[in-house]
Design a protein around this motif. Structure first.
Motif, PDB file in Angstrom:
ATOM      1  N   CYS A  71       0.813  -1.216   0.000  1.00 51.20           N
ATOM      2  CA  CYS A  71       0.000   0.000   0.000  1.00 51.20           C
ATOM      3  C   CYS A  71       0.847   1.267   0.000  1.00 51.20           C
ATOM      4  O   CYS A  71       0.317   2.362  -0.235  1.00 51.20           O
TER       5      CYS A  71
ATOM      6  N   ASP B  30      -4.750   8.071  -2.907  1.00 50.10           N
ATOM      7  CA  ASP B  30      -6.088   7.631  -2.497  1.00 50.10           C
ATOM      8  C   ASP B  30      -6.866   7.100  -3.705  1.00 50.10           C
ATOM      9  O   ASP B  30      -7.564   6.090  -3.597  1.00 50.10           O
TER      10      ASP B  30
ATOM     11  N   ALA C 139      -5.595   3.662  -4.592  1.00 45.12           N
ATOM     12  CA  ALA C 139      -5.990   2.692  -3.572  1.00 45.12           C
ATOM     13  C   ALA C 139      -7.463   2.326  -3.670  1.00 45.12           C
ATOM     14  O   ALA C 139      -7.863   1.235  -3.268  1.00 45.12           O
ATOM     15  N   ARG C 140      -8.283   3.230  -4.220  1.00 46.60           N
ATOM     16  CA  ARG C 140      -9.719   2.957  -4.383  1.00 46.60           C
ATOM     17  C   ARG C 140     -10.074   2.376  -5.760  1.00 46.60           C
ATOM     18  O   ARG C 140     -11.212   1.992  -5.985  1.00 46.60           O
TER      19      ARG C 140
ATOM     20  N   HIS D  35      -9.904  -3.857  -4.607  1.00 43.56           N
ATOM     21  CA  HIS D  35      -9.027  -2.688  -4.608  1.00 43.56           C
ATOM     22  C   HIS D  35      -8.216  -2.666  -3.319  1.00 43.56           C
ATOM     23  O   HIS D  35      -8.588  -3.279  -2.312  1.00 43.56           O
TER      24      HIS D  35
ATOM     25  N   MET E 239      -7.456  -0.390  -0.959  1.00 43.04           N
ATOM     26  CA  MET E 239      -8.004   0.141   0.281  1.00 43.04           C
ATOM     27  C   MET E 239      -9.053  -0.790   0.869  1.00 43.04           C
ATOM     28  O   MET E 239      -9.123  -0.971   2.086  1.00 43.04           O
TER      29      MET E 239
ATOM     30  N   THR F 117      -9.432   7.978   3.750  1.00 40.14           N
ATOM     31  CA  THR F 117      -8.221   8.051   2.932  1.00 40.14           C
ATOM     32  C   THR F 117      -7.429   6.756   3.107  1.00 40.14           C
ATOM     33  O   THR F 117      -7.685   5.977   4.042  1.00 40.14           O
ATOM     34  N   LEU F 118      -6.449   6.563   2.237  1.00 38.57           N
ATOM     35  CA  LEU F 118      -5.568   5.403   2.398  1.00 38.57           C
ATOM     36  C   LEU F 118      -4.832   5.504   3.726  1.00 38.57           C
ATOM     37  O   LEU F 118      -4.671   4.508   4.431  1.00 38.57           O
ATOM     38  N   ASN F 119      -4.418   6.702   4.098  1.00 36.80           N
ATOM     39  CA  ASN F 119      -3.737   6.885   5.374  1.00 36.80           C
ATOM     40  C   ASN F 119      -4.631   6.452   6.538  1.00 36.80           C
ATOM     41  O   ASN F 119      -4.162   5.826   7.485  1.00 36.80           O
TER      42      ASN F 119
ATOM     43  N   ALA G 214      -7.015   4.173   6.393  1.00 39.41           N
ATOM     44  CA  ALA G 214      -7.101   2.710   6.351  1.00 39.41           C
ATOM     45  C   ALA G 214      -5.824   2.071   6.893  1.00 39.41           C
ATOM     46  O   ALA G 214      -5.882   1.077   7.630  1.00 39.41           O
ATOM     47  N   VAL G 215      -4.671   2.631   6.550  1.00 35.67           N
ATOM     48  CA  VAL G 215      -3.397   2.125   7.076  1.00 35.67           C
ATOM     49  C   VAL G 215      -3.376   2.271   8.594  1.00 35.67           C
ATOM     50  O   VAL G 215      -2.981   1.353   9.320  1.00 35.67           O
TER      51      VAL G 215
ATOM     52  N   ARG H 147      -1.601  -4.322  -7.084  1.00 32.94           N
ATOM     53  CA  ARG H 147      -0.524  -3.325  -7.169  1.00 32.94           C
ATOM     54  C   ARG H 147       0.227  -3.436  -8.494  1.00 32.94           C
ATOM     55  O   ARG H 147       0.562  -2.432  -9.118  1.00 32.94           O
TER      56      ARG H 147
END
Length: 195
Positions: free
Chosen positions: A27, A32, A35-36, A45, A47, A94-96, A98-99, A157
């Motif tokens: 990731c 974003d 990731a979506r 996907h 995320m 956001t991806l952040n 989710a991380v 990815r």
């Protein structure tokens, strides 16, 4: 020679942590939007996979071990009647985010696992007649689950931006040039067409 329980527990945690490391690495560096971006016909996907794993870690290692999930977003998704809710990040996420949720789920899970033995009881309501189980079985299940989704993230990815490799500490790929990879792909395609 059989492995004693403490060594077995350490080995199981090592395999789980290798999957976790690969998942987070896959990731890194995504926007974003990337990731979506759904990369399969079923909408897989990055995320969504990450959120699913955060919910799953929380479900098995928190809820099924008699604790309460503290993160309100993860708890809300876990309680949802929508069977796909954990694969569908809310619009503002956001991806952040989710991380962060995934890392928090890992930390909470590890905290509980540090307190328990492999033979400690667990209850997984959705496993039906096998609902009464142990921490060891949960670890084995999460290793399989995490490595499975790490594989999905590998493919997602690679389709997004060509990023490949097993995990940062062990990429596990030959050092081929882009032309060599393309030659290999074309050879495989030709074999498939002639099969």
């Amino acid at each position: 020679m059989p492995i004693d329980k403490s060594d077995r527990g350490a080995l199981l945690r090592e395999y789980l942590n290798e999957a976790r490391e690969a998942i987070l690495w896959k990731c890194e560096g995504l926007s974003d939007a990337q990731a979506r971006t759904p990369m399969t016909s079923t909408g897989t996907h990055a995320m969504g996979l990450l959120l699913h794993l955060a919910v799953t870690e929380s479900g098995y290692f928190i809820e099924c071990l008699g604790r309460e999930i503290q993160n309100p977003v993860i708890r809300s998704i876990s309680d949802s009647d929508d069977a796909q809710a954990d694969f569908l990040p809310p619009p503002g996420m956001t991806l952040n985010d989710a991380v962060t949720f995934y890392k928090e789920a890992i930390a909470a899970a590890d905290g509980v696992l540090d307190e328990l033995e492999l033979g400690s009881p667990a209850v997984v309501p959705w496993w039906g007649k096998h609902r009464h189980t142990t921490v060891e079985r949960l670890l084995v299940h999460m290793i399989a689950e995490s490595h499975r989704h790490a594989g999905h993230l590998d493919i997602v990815r690679e389709q997004l931006d060509g990023f490949v490799g097993l995990r940062p500490s062990a990429p596990n790929l030959p050092e081929l040039t882009a032309d060599q990879w393309e030659e290999q792909r074309l050879q495989m395609k030709k074999l498939a067409e002639n099969a």
